[in-house]
Every structure is written in C-alpha cells, then in structure tokens.
Design a protein around this motif. Structure first.
Motif, PDB file in Angstrom:
ATOM      1  N   SER A 155      -5.040   3.059  -3.766  1.00 19.30           N
ATOM      2  CA  SER A 155      -4.704   2.150  -4.835  1.00 19.30           C
ATOM      3  C   SER A 155      -3.392   2.554  -5.054  1.00 19.30           C
ATOM      4  O   SER A 155      -2.628   3.286  -4.417  1.00 19.30           O
ATOM      5  CB  SER A 155      -5.417   2.275  -5.956  1.00 19.30           C
ATOM      6  OG  SER A 155      -5.176   3.341  -6.849  1.00 19.30           O
ATOM      7  N   ARG A 156      -2.540   1.695  -5.827  1.00 16.71           N
ATOM      8  CA  ARG A 156      -1.056   1.902  -6.091  1.00 16.71           C
ATOM      9  C   ARG A 156      -0.782   3.146  -6.711  1.00 16.71           C
ATOM     10  O   ARG A 156       0.243   3.598  -6.830  1.00 16.71           O
ATOM     11  CB  ARG A 156      -0.488   0.495  -6.932  1.00 16.71           C
ATOM     12  CG  ARG A 156      -0.597  -0.689  -6.285  1.00 16.71           C
ATOM     13  CD  ARG A 156       0.017  -1.670  -7.379  1.00 16.71           C
ATOM     14  NE  ARG A 156       0.026  -2.894  -6.234  1.00 16.71           N
ATOM     15  CZ  ARG A 156       0.075  -4.396  -6.993  1.00 16.71           C
ATOM     16  NH1 ARG A 156       0.441  -4.240  -8.392  1.00 16.71           N
ATOM     17  NH2 ARG A 156       0.237  -5.387  -6.689  1.00 16.71           N
ATOM     18  N   ARG A 157      -1.789   3.557  -7.526  1.00  9.88           N
ATOM     19  CA  ARG A 157      -1.544   4.733  -8.047  1.00  9.88           C
ATOM     20  C   ARG A 157      -2.153   6.132  -7.628  1.00  9.88           C
ATOM     21  O   ARG A 157      -2.162   7.493  -8.179  1.00  9.88           O
ATOM     22  CB  ARG A 157      -2.208   4.784  -9.596  1.00  9.88           C
ATOM     23  CG  ARG A 157      -1.698   3.376 -10.483  1.00  9.88           C
ATOM     24  CD  ARG A 157      -2.492   3.547 -11.906  1.00  9.88           C
ATOM     25  NE  ARG A 157      -1.805   2.474 -12.607  1.00  9.88           N
ATOM     26  CZ  ARG A 157      -2.367   1.882 -13.665  1.00  9.88           C
ATOM     27  NH1 ARG A 157      -3.363   2.616 -14.341  1.00  9.88           N
ATOM     28  NH2 ARG A 157      -1.629   0.996 -14.517  1.00  9.88           N
TER      29      ARG A 157
END
Length: 236
Positions: A204-206
């Motif tokens: 994910s982006r995180r």
C-alpha cells in the motif's frame, strides 16, 4: 520419511511463497496418491472417526455437510499436518513481520497446539467435506478462537470433471482502497492448495496493509466432491 512427507518436501516452497504473496493462494502439486485420497474419502461414513458433523444448510453456511475428525487423526492426515506446518511457518512469520505483528508460532506443530490448548482451544480441526449436486460453501474464515495460524491447506480427494463438475474453490479478497478481488480455482485430484486463513499483507502507499480474505466453494453441478481441510490451530 513417509511418502506424504517426501511429497511435501518436494514442493517448490519458494514458488508457493511467491504465489501466496501475489494472490493469497498457491498450489502445492500432488500431496496424496489416488488410493490415499480414496481411502480418506471412504472414512466419511465411519462416524466413530469424527467428533462432530455440521449440516451447512442448518446454519446458513451453504448447502452440504462436513465432519471434524476426532483424534488421533488417520496416519496420513497426521503426517500431512506435521510435514506441512514447518514449511508454512516461515511464510507466516514473513507476513506478520510485514504487518508489524508479533509472530507467535514455534517451530514445532506439537508445541503450537499445546499453546492453543492452554488458551482453551482443544478441539481438533481437520475437516472432511462432502458435496453433492447443488451443494456449496459460503464465503467464510476458519478462525475458532484467538490463537490463529494464518495459512491453511485444502486437498481435493475427488477428480474434477470425472467425480464431479463445478465445485471450484473460491477466494475473495478485500483490497485496501480498491475493488475486491475474487479468484476461482479447480484443484486437481490429490493436489493441495495453500491459502489465507484470515488476512494477508498487500503493498500500500503506507507500506503494508492487511487485506481480509474469505474462502468458499462454488455450487457442485454433478457428482460428489470430497475434500480434506487442514487447519493448523485447534478450536475452542
């Protein structure tokens, strides 16, 4: 080494790990011979082998029936569980590391089950499932308590296209901030499929996020489909 443990050792476990990372399920190739698969399926009518029987329609789990093996397990089932567990532990630990979770699983299946029992999860969880025409299994997760192993294995004891039609294994994944993904697979006779018990790490982006996963079986159109489900935690 038994024939079963030899077959488990011959699996491309790096490939299994990569496929699990990609889609949440991975084929092992053949784990049981045709006579071994038939012998396990033939146990279904021997009620003394099982601790309980579940009518899926009664509980709105789908349609059909399954039985939980009592202990001690048939030798081939016990051999499979003991051979598979240490191959799956490194994958489970890798997943939990990515998710920033503590990985509680020891190297030994017996030690892990002792911990389950100490937590009140003492009931056996190996499952023999039987589906006839019109039967199906609703999307679900086999959790049974707080102590959970994140991977499980199903072995098809019947030959698709010969013993039954339909009855595809279904995997449904809820992806973070994206449309959910469904996967349908026909498992060959005697082959195993490793899949996600509850959730798995996805990029994910995180960094990494936990994607919830459920599994089930599509409607059997004809014939009879038997399968063996191997869950690596016991039930409360």
């Amino acid at each position: 080494m038994t024939p079963v443990t030899d077959r488990v050792a011959a699996v491309d476990w790096d490939g299994v790990h990569a496929e699990l990372d990609a889609v949440g399920a991975a084929s092992t190739g053949p784990l049981l011979s045709a006579p071994e698969a038939a012998a396990i399926a033939a146990l279904y009518d021997d009620a003394a082998r099982f601790r309980s029987t579940v009518d899926m329609g009664r509980y709105r789990f789908g349609q059909g029936e399954y039985r939980y093996f009592g202990t001690p397990y048939p030798a081939v089932v016990a051999d499979l569980k003991r051979a598979l567990y240490p191959r799956l532990v490194p994958i489970a630990r890798d997943w939990w590391s990515k998710l920033g979770r503590d990985a509680p699983w020891p190297d030994s299946l017996d030690e892990w089950l002792r911990r389950c029992h100490a937590a009140g999860q003492r009931k056996s969880t190996a499952i023999l499932l039987k589906y006839g025409p019109g039967d199906w299994n609703a999307l679900h997760r086999d959790l049974y308590g707080e102590m959970v192993f994140p991977l499980q294995v199903v072995v098809n004891l019947s030959a698709p296209g010969v013993d039954h039609t339909g009855g595809e294994f279904l995997l449904y994944e809820q992806r973070p901030r994206a449309q959910s993904r469904g996967t349908a697979m026909l498992i060959p006779h005697g082959h195993g499929l490793v899949f996600t018990t509850r959730d798995r790490p996805v990029p994910s982006r995180r960094g990494w996020s936990a994607a919830p996963v459920r599994h089930g079986v599509s409607t059997v159109l004809s014939g009879t489909r038997f399968s063996l489900g191997l869950v690596f935690h016991d039930a409360a």
